[in-house]
Write a protein that holds these residues in place. Structure first.
Motif, PDB file in Angstrom:
ATOM      1  N   LYS A 125       0.839  -1.203   0.000  1.00 48.22           N
ATOM      2  CA  LYS A 125       0.000   0.000   0.000  1.00 48.22           C
ATOM      3  C   LYS A 125       0.873   1.253   0.000  1.00 48.22           C
ATOM      4  N   HIS A 154      -1.287  -1.312  -5.492  1.00 49.92           N
ATOM      5  CA  HIS A 154      -2.573  -1.548  -4.839  1.00 49.92           C
ATOM      6  C   HIS A 154      -3.146  -2.942  -5.088  1.00 49.92           C
ATOM      7  N   LEU A 195      -8.281   0.972   0.354  1.00 48.76           N
ATOM      8  CA  LEU A 195      -7.627   0.833  -0.949  1.00 48.76           C
ATOM      9  C   LEU A 195      -8.591   1.108  -2.092  1.00 48.76           C
TER      10      LEU A 195
END
Length: 419
Positions: free
Chosen positions: A380, A385, A415
């Motif tokens: 992250k 991602h 996310l």
């Protein structure tokens, strides 16, 4: 049903002490387990009719002792066993007649479980099952193996004890060198107990037999204190107790008022227990006087660095990275390797932490939740991602703690808001 509940409660709280006391004196664990099994069965049959005795432990000790007498008579060793049986009878009488407590022989029993004839890799699991009553699933979790695998290994080692009729010599008969040789297994067992209980929140305990229900971590700390009295000159015993106290000092801060998990770096230091931290620091200082560093002292030193945030307001990640480097060189466990990667990532950047994570063999981390949680966090930070989502998903699936699952799920949800 009240009597059944008391029997179960006594089994959870006293089985290890009863088994350890009887085995240390009787020396044959199989005889003792059979006798104790009979005693608990008798309690289930008798207490609903006669009422719960004032001192359930003393009642069970008396019945188990009678079973051992019967066994001794059948095997015609009663004359040799007589002094031991008389001593146990006197202890049972005193236990019944006074406020005295059953002598705590659990540490002596743990030393006995480190018998040279027992596979070194199975000594600690045997202690956890025999002395502390943990089931195979919880022991397997501590050793990062499948429950069925651990169950089979424990069954084999107990079959070996029966087949070879291993009797455990008294700890009093061991010399200092022999106790020292067996100490590592005992330290590992106590730490494994603490590790098993570390994630348990009061009132929300996992079950699994033995001391589940709020006491595993406290039980480990108690054993750590007993251990200091047993081996007062051993710096690693000081280090282990310091380590557990440092971690225990942060127990209340690990969850917020709504029960949500709070990572260490985000915890409110004001909720840490200063008394425990101060005691841990004193123990760590005492350990250092021996001039003999070990892995528990190093792990306690790592926790000590975290504790300094209470006074400085910041975490010295570079110092932590150096301490983890020393720990990995001394004891390259999976947990130490993953924690080193986390510290290096905070000190020198996510890329370097990820490089260390990637160097761990893939087959070792398939079921290791901390690896995937850290991988998700680092991916992250690196803006990778898709890989972060995959890692968080695996970590969530491997999390046994509901509050940790919810925390990771929130990270995963965040996310989806990112481009």
């Amino acid at each position: 049903m009240e009597s059944h509940r008391i029997v179960e409660q006594t089994a959870r709280e006293a089985y290890g002490r009863l088994l350890s006391y009887l085995t240390v004196h009787w020396r044959n664990p199989q005889d003792v387990e059979d006798a104790l099994g009979d005693a608990f069965l008798s309690a289930l049959e008798a207490w609903p009719m006669t009422g719960i005795p004032d001192k359930p432990e003393a009642w069970l000790l008396t019945i188990a002792r009678r079973r051992l007498i019967d066994r001794a008579r059948r095997s015609r060793v009663s004359a040799e066993a007589l002094p031991t049986l008389l001593a146990m009878a006197e202890d049972a009488r005193l236990l019944n007649a006074s406020g005295a407590e059953l002598p705590d022989e659990r540490l002596a029993m743990m030393l006995l479980c480190a018998h040279p004839a027992i596979d070194p890799a199975m000594r600690t699991p045997l202690m956890l099952q025999t002395v502390l009553g943990l089931d195979a699933a919880r022991i397997a979790s501590a050793f990062i193996v499948k429950p069925a695998t651990m169950s089979q290994r424990l069954t084999r080692v107990r079959a070996k004890i029966r087949a070879e009729r291993l009797t455990f010599e008294s700890a009093d008969a061991m010399d200092t060198a022999e106790i020292t040789a067996r100490l590592d297994s005992v330290l590992e067992a106590v730490y494994a107990v603490y590790g098993t209980g570390w994630g348990e929140a009061a009132g929300n305990e996992a079950t699994g037999g033995g001391l589940a229900g709020g006491g595993l971590a406290k039980e480990a700390v108690e054993l750590g204190r007993l251990l200091l009295r047993f081996v007062p000159g051993e710096p690693e015993a000081y280090g282990l107790l310091a380590l557990m106290l440092h971690c225990e000092a942060r127990r209340e801060a690990r969850h917020d008022g709504e029960g949500n998990y709070v990572p260490l770096a985000e915890q409110d230091c004001a909720r840490w227990d200063r008394g425990m931290i101060a005691e841990a620091e004193r123990l760590l200082h005492a350990a250092s006087q021996a001039g003999r560093i070990g892995r528990y002292q190093l792990m306690a030193a790592i926790q000590s660095v975290h504790a300094q945030r209470l006074w400085t307001g910041r975490t010295e990640w570079d110092a932590l990275a150096q301490l983890y480097e020393g720990l990995v060189r001394m004891q390259p466990t999976l947990g130490a390797c993953v924690s080193r990667a986390a510290a290096v990532a905070e000190a020198y950047g996510a890329d370097r932490g990820m490089d260390l994570l990637a160097s761990i063999p893939a087959e070792n981390v398939v079921s290791y939740q901390p690896y995937w949680a850290l991988a998700g966090h680092l991916y992250k930070r690196m803006h990778r991602h898709d890989e972060a989502r995959s890692a968080y998903g695996r970590a969530i699936g491997l999390s046994a703690d509901g509050s940790v699952r919810r925390f990771l799920s929130r990270q995963l949800a965040e996310l989806s808001k990112l481009p």
